[in-house]
Motif scaffolding. Structure first.
Motif, PDB file in Angstrom:
ATOM      1  N   LEU A  27      -8.606   1.064   1.890  1.00 46.35           N
ATOM      2  CA  LEU A  27      -7.867   2.269   2.270  1.00 46.35           C
ATOM      3  C   LEU A  27      -8.167   3.445   1.340  1.00 46.35           C
ATOM      4  N   LYS A  28      -9.165   3.297   0.485  1.00 44.07           N
ATOM      5  CA  LYS A  28      -9.403   4.302  -0.549  1.00 44.07           C
ATOM      6  C   LYS A  28      -9.666   5.688   0.034  1.00 44.07           C
ATOM      7  N   ILE A  29     -10.540   5.780   1.011  1.00 41.38           N
ATOM      8  CA  ILE A  29     -10.895   7.086   1.575  1.00 41.38           C
ATOM      9  C   ILE A  29      -9.662   7.786   2.126  1.00 41.38           C
ATOM     10  N   LYS A  30      -8.843   7.030   2.858  1.00 35.20           N
ATOM     11  CA  LYS A  30      -7.659   7.628   3.478  1.00 35.20           C
ATOM     12  C   LYS A  30      -6.587   7.961   2.443  1.00 35.20           C
ATOM     13  N   THR A  31      -6.438   7.112   1.427  1.00 38.97           N
ATOM     14  CA  THR A  31      -5.451   7.388   0.379  1.00 38.97           C
ATOM     15  C   THR A  31      -5.824   8.641  -0.403  1.00 38.97           C
ATOM     16  N   VAL A  32      -7.094   8.769  -0.751  1.00 39.57           N
ATOM     17  CA  VAL A  32      -7.561   9.964  -1.469  1.00 39.57           C
ATOM     18  C   VAL A  32      -7.358  11.210  -0.610  1.00 39.57           C
ATOM     19  N   ALA A  33      -7.641  11.098   0.678  1.00 45.16           N
ATOM     20  CA  ALA A  33      -7.455  12.254   1.572  1.00 45.16           C
ATOM     21  C   ALA A  33      -5.989  12.672   1.633  1.00 45.16           C
ATOM     22  N   LEU A  34      -5.087  11.697   1.747  1.00 45.25           N
ATOM     23  CA  LEU A  34      -3.653  12.010   1.787  1.00 45.25           C
ATOM     24  C   LEU A  34      -3.192  12.650   0.483  1.00 45.25           C
ATOM     25  N   ALA A  35      -3.662  12.103  -0.641  1.00 48.94           N
ATOM     26  CA  ALA A  35      -3.278  12.654  -1.942  1.00 48.94           C
ATOM     27  C   ALA A  35      -3.765  14.089  -2.091  1.00 48.94           C
ATOM     28  N   ARG A  36      -4.972  14.369  -1.611  1.00 50.73           N
ATOM     29  CA  ARG A  36      -5.513  15.720  -1.707  1.00 50.73           C
ATOM     30  C   ARG A  36      -4.723  16.687  -0.830  1.00 50.73           C
ATOM     31  N   ILE A  37      -4.273  16.207   0.331  1.00 47.61           N
ATOM     32  CA  ILE A  37      -3.450  17.050   1.207  1.00 47.61           C
ATOM     33  C   ILE A  37      -2.161  17.444   0.488  1.00 47.61           C
ATOM     34  N   ILE A  38      -1.531  16.483  -0.178  1.00 51.85           N
ATOM     35  CA  ILE A  38      -0.296  16.756  -0.914  1.00 51.85           C
ATOM     36  C   ILE A  38      -0.558  17.770  -2.029  1.00 51.85           C
ATOM     37  N   TYR A  39      -1.683  17.617  -2.728  1.00 48.97           N
ATOM     38  CA  TYR A  39      -2.042  18.578  -3.775  1.00 48.97           C
ATOM     39  C   TYR A  39      -2.219  19.978  -3.192  1.00 48.97           C
ATOM     40  N   ASP A  77       0.822  -1.215   0.000  1.00 53.04           N
ATOM     41  CA  ASP A  77       0.000   0.000   0.000  1.00 53.04           C
ATOM     42  C   ASP A  77       0.853   1.261   0.000  1.00 53.04           C
ATOM     43  N   ARG A  78       2.099   1.179   0.441  1.00 55.38           N
ATOM     44  CA  ARG A  78       2.984   2.348   0.387  1.00 55.38           C
ATOM     45  C   ARG A  78       3.197   2.777  -1.062  1.00 55.38           C
ATOM     46  N   ARG A  79       3.427   1.814  -1.937  1.00 57.61           N
ATOM     47  CA  ARG A  79       3.605   2.124  -3.364  1.00 57.61           C
ATOM     48  C   ARG A  79       2.354   2.775  -3.932  1.00 57.61           C
ATOM     49  N   ARG A  80       1.203   2.265  -3.563  1.00 57.42           N
ATOM     50  CA  ARG A  80      -0.060   2.796  -4.083  1.00 57.42           C
ATOM     51  C   ARG A  80      -0.311   4.217  -3.565  1.00 57.42           C
ATOM     52  N   THR A  81       0.027   4.457  -2.309  1.00 61.50           N
ATOM     53  CA  THR A  81      -0.166   5.788  -1.728  1.00 61.50           C
ATOM     54  C   THR A  81       0.750   6.808  -2.390  1.00 61.50           C
ATOM     55  N   ILE A  82       2.013   6.431  -2.613  1.00 60.42           N
ATOM     56  CA  ILE A  82       2.966   7.347  -3.248  1.00 60.42           C
ATOM     57  C   ILE A  82       2.493   7.709  -4.648  1.00 60.42           C
ATOM     58  N   ILE A  83       2.028   6.722  -5.412  1.00 56.48           N
ATOM     59  CA  ILE A  83       1.543   6.986  -6.769  1.00 56.48           C
ATOM     60  C   ILE A  83       0.372   7.961  -6.728  1.00 56.48           C
ATOM     61  N   ALA A  84      -0.598   7.712  -5.847  1.00 51.75           N
ATOM     62  CA  ALA A  84      -1.771   8.585  -5.759  1.00 51.75           C
ATOM     63  C   ALA A  84      -1.371  10.014  -5.398  1.00 51.75           C
ATOM     64  N   CYS A  85      -0.442  10.156  -4.455  1.00 55.39           N
ATOM     65  CA  CYS A  85      -0.033  11.498  -4.019  1.00 55.39           C
ATOM     66  C   CYS A  85       0.690  12.250  -5.128  1.00 55.39           C
ATOM     67  N   VAL A  86       1.612  11.585  -5.828  1.00 58.05           N
ATOM     68  CA  VAL A  86       2.364  12.262  -6.885  1.00 58.05           C
ATOM     69  C   VAL A  86       1.460  12.571  -8.079  1.00 58.05           C
ATOM     70  N   VAL A  87       0.527  11.669  -8.387  1.00 59.72           N
ATOM     71  CA  VAL A  87      -0.403  11.918  -9.500  1.00 59.72           C
ATOM     72  C   VAL A  87      -1.205  13.180  -9.245  1.00 59.72           C
ATOM     73  N   VAL A 117      -6.409   8.371  -9.132  1.00 63.69           N
ATOM     74  CA  VAL A 117      -6.371   8.406  -7.663  1.00 63.69           C
ATOM     75  C   VAL A 117      -7.446   7.496  -7.085  1.00 63.69           C
ATOM     76  N   ALA A 118      -8.618   7.460  -7.704  1.00 66.95           N
ATOM     77  CA  ALA A 118      -9.714   6.630  -7.193  1.00 66.95           C
ATOM     78  C   ALA A 118      -9.462   5.148  -7.428  1.00 66.95           C
ATOM     79  N   GLU A 119      -8.732   4.803  -8.489  1.00 65.01           N
ATOM     80  CA  GLU A 119      -8.537   3.401  -8.840  1.00 65.01           C
ATOM     81  C   GLU A 119      -7.256   2.797  -8.281  1.00 65.01           C
ATOM     82  N   ILE A 120      -6.267   3.618  -7.986  1.00 66.85           N
ATOM     83  CA  ILE A 120      -4.949   3.088  -7.652  1.00 66.85           C
ATOM     84  C   ILE A 120      -4.882   2.540  -6.234  1.00 66.85           C
ATOM     85  N   SER A 121      -5.713   3.034  -5.325  1.00 71.86           N
ATOM     86  CA  SER A 121      -5.652   2.602  -3.927  1.00 71.86           C
ATOM     87  C   SER A 121      -6.479   1.346  -3.719  1.00 71.86           C
TER      88      SER A 121
END
Length: 317
Positions: free
Chosen positions: A199-211, A67-77, A191-195
């Protein structure tokens, strides 16, 4: 009027409500054979598969294991939206004016920019279904990089050259629909598909914070870049964002997988087996084999890097 997510209901064990939610969120089509019970069974299977891989559903679990790989991808995307030069579109009138265009010319180009952006966004709905996410995102960034380099070059000479100023405005005008054909809307699908679903809700939230952090950075530096009394970069700001875009292209090329036409269970198996991003689209997955017996093979018998199929085929037992 929005039904509850069937995935969330399944995680809570409310299966009948999940089935009702699936039906209420589905529009019957004469050429599509949709079975709510089969769809519900696939959701339950995927949820069980992810539980067997990692039962955690806390924010810290977004940075554990695969899930670390998936989170990093979502955040950078999502960060890419802030760092690919799209911020320049929000300040386009000021850029046009600093480049030497008249007030009327700057306003007319700005109105045209938003009209083309609308067309680009609508067009992306159809391109994503045909081309996929990875190609649209990566090649979209490559195209934007080229435009940003041109914008930077024109920014060097446009202040004393009316023709160059109009050329700069025209390039930014073309940049807008290209961005909205590719990076702009495709980001949300990725972002919606990669997580993972748990953990989708939390991954999307983290990615949005990075944005948002990227947006704060832009709001601090871009006004200084464009202000004639501060850094006074004007069109040469394109060079700065071209450099950032080049780094993002490298990341997407090696890290962004193709998620088009994949179920969440298939994506789980691909990430669990550490399949390289460039091979996601060419790899077959038996999503019903369970975690302990996953077979992945090249779909067309050849890998994307020209390796023999046997070099990549593997079984995990």
């Amino acid at each position: 009027m929005v039904p509850e997510s069937p995935w969330w209901l399944v995680r809570k064990g409310r299966y009948e409500e999940a089935r009702t939610s699936l039906i209420s969120a589905t529009t019957p089509q004469p050429d599509v054979d949709f079975d709510a019970d089969q769809a519900l069974a696939l959701i339950r299977h995927t949820n069980g598969l992810e539980q067997s891989m990692d039962d955690g559903i806390n924010y810290i679990d977004c940075f554990k294991g695969v899930d670390r790989r998936r989170t990093i991808i979502a955040c950078v995307v999502w960060l890419t939206q802030a760092f690919c030069g799209a911020t320049m579109m929000a300040y386009s009138v000021q850029i046009y004016r600093e480049a030497g265009l008249s007030e009327d010319g700057a306003l007319n180009l700005n109105i045209g920019q938003y009209g083309l952006s609308f067309i680009g966004t609508v067009g992306s709905w159809f391109l994503m279904r045909r081309i996929g996410r990875r190609k649209l995102y990566t090649y979209g960034l490559i195209t934007l990089f080229g435009f940003l380099m041109i914008v930077g070059g024109l920014g060097v000479i446009s202040r004393n050259n009316t023709g160059a100023a109009w050329a700069l405005g025209s390039i930014l005008l073309i940049y807008s629909p290209i961005y909205n054909f590719t990076v702009g809307p495709v980001c949300y699908a990725i972002v919606a598909e990669i997580s993972s679903t748990r953990l989708k809700i939390k991954t999307v939230a983290l990615a949005r914070i990075i944005y948002n952090l990227g947006g704060i950075f832009n709001n601090i530096v871009v006004p200084r870049m464009l202000s004639p009394t501060d850094w006074n970069w004007a069109g040469t700001t394109g060079f700065f964002y071209a450099g950032l875009t080049a780094l993002l292209i490298i990341f997407m090329w090696f890290m962004l997988p193709e998620t088009k036409a994949r179920t969440f269970a298939e994506l789980d198996m691909l990430f669990e087996n550490k399949v390289p991003a460039r091979r996601f689209a060419k790899t077959n997955v038996d999503q019903f084999s369970g975690r302990n017996m996953a077979i992945t093979t090249e779909r067309d018998g050849s890998s994307s890097d020209g390796e023999k199929p046997d070099d990549f085929r593997k079984e995990v037992v």
